[in-house]
Write an enzyme that holds these catalytic residues in place. Structure first.
Site, PDB file in Angstrom:
ATOM      1  CD  GLU A  89       3.440   5.547 -17.136  1.00 37.57           C
ATOM      2  OE1 GLU A  89       2.935   5.232 -16.055  1.00 37.57           O
ATOM      3  OE2 GLU A  89       4.488   6.236 -17.228  1.00 37.57           O
TER       4      GLU A  89
ATOM      5  CB  CYS B 108       1.489   9.421 -17.835  1.00 34.94           C
ATOM      6  SG  CYS B 108       3.264   9.756 -17.799  1.00 34.94           S
TER       7      CYS B 108
ATOM      8  CD  GLU C 241      -2.773   1.176   2.483  1.00 42.41           C
ATOM      9  OE1 GLU C 241      -3.493   2.173   2.699  1.00 42.41           O
ATOM     10  OE2 GLU C 241      -2.777   0.153   3.198  1.00 42.41           O
TER      11      GLU C 241
ATOM     12  CG  HIS D 209       6.646   9.932 -16.075  1.00 42.60           C
ATOM     13  ND1 HIS D 209       5.553  10.207 -15.290  1.00 42.60           N
ATOM     14  CD2 HIS D 209       7.679  10.614 -15.514  1.00 42.60           C
ATOM     15  CE1 HIS D 209       5.892  11.013 -14.308  1.00 42.60           C
ATOM     16  NE2 HIS D 209       7.185  11.280 -14.425  1.00 42.60           N
TER      17      HIS D 209
ATOM     18  CB  CYS E 263       1.559  10.726 -12.998  1.00 39.90           C
ATOM     19  SG  CYS E 263       2.248  11.274 -14.585  1.00 39.90           S
TER      20      CYS E 263
END
Length: 249
Positions: free
Chosen positions: A128, A159, A90, A126, A156
């Site tokens: 992606e 992205c 988490e 990034h 994010c």
């Protein structure tokens, strides 16, 4: 002068002893992190500085040089790195980059199925975004692309917006994103980005325990060794599955 020279010699000896002590402590911490599975050896060295053995077995501290922020691509991931980066905890402390494993099916074409992974540094481009510039720089409108991503964390907001625009502009791309963790899912802008992806036709899902085993076999230098899933893997999947469902409903 003799007293001053003696004092300087003693001070140098003291500084050398302290440097050796710090190096040994850094080495011990790095090795412990690797043994505990909480940090791969390369990342442990980056945190603590490079440690090497000098002449007569003495430990020496080498200057730490940080690599430039760039996209790293490859065929298979180091197993220690995978276990650390893809663990669906988490709280993702220390996991400050994204790993993107991809499969691209272009149908009945000579190059057929493309496979590999990208690794980024969050302060740079990034993964992606880099996928569309490095892995698929040219989209043939006559082909249909079925793309599957297995990512260490979901995109994010920036992205997500760029991916949604790409999918809207190129209707021949079908994208599925399976994420080990949800990146800052409590933030409103992140939720808006995930909803935009969903609305653009992207399939979003948290990675199931079976997905971790699949990516281990397909994208990791596992030497045919099976992945021993962590104890709370299924529980964490259910947690992220519920949060994602609430966001996309």
């Amino acid at each position: 002068m003799a007293d001053r020279s003696c004092m300087l010699t003693k001070r140098k000896e003291k500084e050398a002893a302290e440097a050796t002590k710090n190096a040994k402590e850094a080495k011990s911490e790095a090795e412990k992190a690797v043994d505990d599975g909480e940090a791969p050896s390369a990342e442990a060295a980056a945190v603590n500085g490079a440690v090497a053995s000098g002449q007569n077995g003495e430990v020496q501290v080498e200057p730490m040089e940080l690599p430039p922020f760039e996209i790293i691509s490859g065929d298979r991931i180091d197993p220690f790195v995978y276990k650390f980066q893809f663990k669906n905890v988490e709280y993702s402390s220390g996991r400050n980059k994204t790993f993107l494993c991809y499969l691209v099916d272009k149908g009945n074409t000579p190059d057929g199925l493309l496979r590999g992974y990208l690794e980024d540094e969050h302060s740079g481009t990034h993964a992606e975004e880099a996928f569309f510039t490095q892995c698929l720089p040219h989209i043939d409108p006559a082909l249909k692309y079925t793309i599957t991503w297995y990512v260490s964390s979901s995109p994010c907001s920036a992205c997500a917006a760029k991916i949604a625009e790409e999918l809207k502009a190129k209707k021949n791309i079908k994208l599925s994103i399976f994420a080990a963790r949800l990146f800052e899912w409590e933030e409103e802008e992140i939720q808006i980005g995930l909803k935009a992806l969903h609305a653009a036709g992207c399939k979003l899902r948290a990675m199931k325990p079976l997905d971790f085993s699949y990516t281990w076999d397909t994208f990791v230098e596992s030497d045919d060794q099976p992945l021993n899933l962590w104890e709370d893997c299924k529980e964490n999947y259910e947690y992220y599955h519920e949060k994602l469902s609430d966001i996309l409903q």
